[in-house]
Design a protein around this motif. Structure first.
Motif, PDB file in Angstrom:
ATOM      1  N   LEU A  51       0.879  -1.223  -0.151  1.00  0.00           N
ATOM      2  CA  LEU A  51      -0.066   0.013  -0.013  1.00  0.00           C
ATOM      3  C   LEU A  51       1.003   1.198  -0.160  1.00  0.00           C
ATOM      4  N   SER A  52       0.734   2.131  -1.046  1.00  0.00           N
ATOM      5  CA  SER A  52       1.650   3.458  -1.176  1.00  0.00           C
ATOM      6  C   SER A  52       0.531   4.560  -1.084  1.00  0.00           C
ATOM      7  N   ILE A  53       0.868   5.400  -0.155  1.00  0.00           N
ATOM      8  CA  ILE A  53       0.214   6.722   0.196  1.00  0.00           C
ATOM      9  C   ILE A  53       1.089   7.951  -0.143  1.00  0.00           C
ATOM     10  N   SER A  54       0.879   8.626  -0.997  1.00  0.00           N
ATOM     11  CA  SER A  54       1.839   9.797  -1.503  1.00  0.00           C
ATOM     12  C   SER A  54       0.999  11.012  -1.836  1.00  0.00           C
ATOM     13  N   SER A  55       1.736  12.351  -1.448  1.00  0.00           N
ATOM     14  CA  SER A  55       1.205  13.408  -1.952  1.00  0.00           C
ATOM     15  C   SER A  55       2.332  14.280  -2.549  1.00  0.00           C
ATOM     16  N   GLU A  56       1.846  15.197  -3.230  1.00  0.00           N
ATOM     17  CA  GLU A  56       2.815  16.161  -3.937  1.00  0.00           C
ATOM     18  C   GLU A  56       2.201  17.412  -4.152  1.00  0.00           C
ATOM     19  N   THR A  57       2.560  18.401  -3.565  1.00  0.00           N
ATOM     20  CA  THR A  57       1.907  19.878  -3.817  1.00  0.00           C
ATOM     21  C   THR A  57       2.950  20.919  -4.144  1.00  0.00           C
ATOM     22  N   GLY A  94       6.593  27.033  -3.406  1.00  0.00           N
ATOM     23  CA  GLY A  94       6.648  26.234  -2.274  1.00  0.00           C
ATOM     24  C   GLY A  94       6.468  24.580  -2.954  1.00  0.00           C
ATOM     25  N   TYR A  95       7.136  23.841  -2.261  1.00  0.00           N
ATOM     26  CA  TYR A  95       6.866  22.351  -2.875  1.00  0.00           C
ATOM     27  C   TYR A  95       7.123  21.551  -1.502  1.00  0.00           C
ATOM     28  N   SER A  96       6.072  20.577  -1.516  1.00  0.00           N
ATOM     29  CA  SER A  96       6.175  19.586  -0.613  1.00  0.00           C
ATOM     30  C   SER A  96       5.738  18.327  -0.965  1.00  0.00           C
ATOM     31  N   SER A  97       6.174  17.211  -0.323  1.00  0.00           N
ATOM     32  CA  SER A  97       5.752  15.903  -0.732  1.00  0.00           C
ATOM     33  C   SER A  97       6.177  14.831   0.116  1.00  0.00           C
ATOM     34  N   PHE A  98       5.540  13.494   0.369  1.00  0.00           N
ATOM     35  CA  PHE A  98       5.827  12.600   1.115  1.00  0.00           C
ATOM     36  C   PHE A  98       5.559  11.134   0.428  1.00  0.00           C
ATOM     37  N   LYS A  99       5.813  10.182   0.694  1.00  0.00           N
ATOM     38  CA  LYS A  99       5.392   8.768   0.325  1.00  0.00           C
ATOM     39  C   LYS A  99       5.739   7.823   1.531  1.00  0.00           C
ATOM     40  N   ARG A 100       4.549   7.065   1.927  1.00  0.00           N
ATOM     41  CA  ARG A 100       4.541   5.984   2.869  1.00  0.00           C
ATOM     42  C   ARG A 100       4.303   4.877   2.185  1.00  0.00           C
ATOM     43  N   THR A 101       4.729   3.826   2.459  1.00  0.00           N
ATOM     44  CA  THR A 101       4.190   2.333   2.146  1.00  0.00           C
ATOM     45  C   THR A 101       4.211   1.497   3.085  1.00  0.00           C
ATOM     46  N   PHE A 102       3.281   0.524   3.076  1.00  0.00           N
ATOM     47  CA  PHE A 102       2.870  -0.519   4.133  1.00  0.00           C
ATOM     48  C   PHE A 102       2.820  -1.727   3.306  1.00  0.00           C
ATOM     49  N   THR A 103       3.366  -2.762   4.040  1.00  0.00           N
ATOM     50  CA  THR A 103       3.224  -4.247   3.513  1.00  0.00           C
ATOM     51  C   THR A 103       2.004  -4.733   4.114  1.00  0.00           C
ATOM     52  N   LEU A 104       0.858  -4.931   3.149  1.00  0.00           N
ATOM     53  CA  LEU A 104      -0.343  -5.531   3.737  1.00  0.00           C
ATOM     54  C   LEU A 104      -0.013  -6.983   4.072  1.00  0.00           C
ATOM     55  N   PRO A 105      -0.719  -7.408   5.248  1.00  0.00           N
ATOM     56  CA  PRO A 105      -0.879  -8.956   5.502  1.00  0.00           C
ATOM     57  C   PRO A 105      -1.807  -9.609   4.517  1.00  0.00           C
ATOM     58  N   GLU A 106      -1.561 -10.840   4.354  1.00  0.00           N
ATOM     59  CA  GLU A 106      -2.677 -11.690   3.486  1.00  0.00           C
ATOM     60  C   GLU A 106      -4.021 -11.709   3.852  1.00  0.00           C
ATOM     61  N   THR A 107      -4.285 -11.096   5.214  1.00  0.00           N
ATOM     62  CA  THR A 107      -5.648 -11.246   5.514  1.00  0.00           C
ATOM     63  C   THR A 107      -6.342 -10.016   5.171  1.00  0.00           C
ATOM     64  N   ILE A 108      -5.945  -9.048   4.263  1.00  0.00           N
ATOM     65  CA  ILE A 108      -6.646  -7.864   3.856  1.00  0.00           C
ATOM     66  C   ILE A 108      -7.330  -8.109   2.613  1.00  0.00           C
ATOM     67  N   GLU A 109      -8.525  -7.739   2.428  1.00  0.00           N
ATOM     68  CA  GLU A 109      -9.320  -7.515   1.242  1.00  0.00           C
ATOM     69  C   GLU A 109      -8.695  -6.461   0.523  1.00  0.00           C
ATOM     70  N   SER A 110      -8.022  -6.509  -0.267  1.00  0.00           N
ATOM     71  CA  SER A 110      -7.436  -5.369  -1.206  1.00  0.00           C
ATOM     72  C   SER A 110      -8.346  -4.789  -2.187  1.00  0.00           C
ATOM     73  N   ASP A 111      -9.343  -5.507  -2.299  1.00  0.00           N
ATOM     74  CA  ASP A 111     -10.323  -4.959  -3.297  1.00  0.00           C
ATOM     75  C   ASP A 111     -11.524  -4.003  -2.614  1.00  0.00           C
ATOM     76  N   LYS A 112     -11.252  -4.149  -1.310  1.00  0.00           N
ATOM     77  CA  LYS A 112     -12.231  -3.454  -0.349  1.00  0.00           C
ATOM     78  C   LYS A 112     -11.791  -2.175   0.241  1.00  0.00           C
ATOM     79  N   ILE A 113     -10.462  -1.810  -0.118  1.00  0.00           N
ATOM     80  CA  ILE A 113      -9.931  -0.730   0.441  1.00  0.00           C
ATOM     81  C   ILE A 113     -10.364   0.767   0.440  1.00  0.00           C
ATOM     82  N   SER A 114     -10.766   1.186   1.388  1.00  0.00           N
ATOM     83  CA  SER A 114     -11.257   2.397   1.044  1.00  0.00           C
ATOM     84  C   SER A 114     -10.616   3.868   2.083  1.00  0.00           C
ATOM     85  N   ALA A 115     -10.847   4.844   1.370  1.00  0.00           N
ATOM     86  CA  ALA A 115     -10.373   6.171   2.185  1.00  0.00           C
ATOM     87  C   ALA A 115     -11.328   7.420   2.189  1.00  0.00           C
ATOM     88  N   LYS A 116     -10.891   8.175   3.452  1.00  0.00           N
ATOM     89  CA  LYS A 116     -11.652   9.301   3.475  1.00  0.00           C
ATOM     90  C   LYS A 116     -10.637  10.477   4.174  1.00  0.00           C
TER      91      LYS A 116
END
Length: 159
Positions: free
Chosen positions: A87-93, A110-132
């Motif tokens: 799972l990769s979450i990133s932003s660039e403004t 002005g410029y800012s960015s980040f990127k965070r990555t997470f290794t998902l366990p096998e127990t996650i339903e990757s098709d149903k991931i959502s965000a708000k």
């Protein structure tokens, strides 16, 4: 004025006397630079615009929730991708301001960015991931597969 200095020589510690000079040695200059905080402050300038936001990871019986503190952004500033259980979450403004008056023009970038990555366990339903995104917090819901969910305790009767 003289200074007593201990220097190793062929595996033995030998005390010698050395006249102090007005110029510090290179190693003492580097040590003083970093001890004073100037060195770390100088190096931290290289990371301007590249800070990592704080992340809370919460787990309950049905899902994991990632809460990422990223105030002052819009939903459209984020990219969230899942690729091969990563799972990769990133932003660039980028921001550009220009202020013109009679005798001068001032431009600020002005410029800012980040990127965070997470290794998902096998127990996650990757098709149903959502965000708000609400009130400066990006929340990513990672639902667990049915077989990974905790089941309530069950009493076994003896026959």
């Amino acid at each position: 004025m003289s200074t007593l200095v201990t220097m190793p020589r062929n595996g033995n510690n030998v005390s010698t006397r050395r006249e102090s000079s007005s110029l510090p040695s290179f190693s003492s200059w580097v040590d003083n630079l970093f001890e004073s905080g100037m060195g770390t402050g100088f190096l931290s300038n290289f990371n301007t615009g590249m800070t990592l936001p704080a992340v809370n990871i919460k787990e309950n019986a049905d899902e994991f929730n990632l809460e990422i503190a990223v105030p002052g952004m819009k939903k459209s500033d984020f990219n969230i991708d899942v690729d091969n259980k990563i799972l990769s979450i990133s932003s660039e403004t980028k921001e550009e301001k220009e202020h013109k008056e009679e005798n001068y023009t001032r431009r600020e970038f002005g410029y800012s960015s980040f990127k965070r990555t997470f290794t998902l366990p096998e127990t996650i339903e990757s098709d149903k991931i959502s965000a708000k995104y609400q009130d400066g917090i990006l929340t990513v819901h990672l639902p667990k597969k049915e077989e990974a969910k905790e089941k309530p305790a069950k009493r076994i009767t003896i026959s």
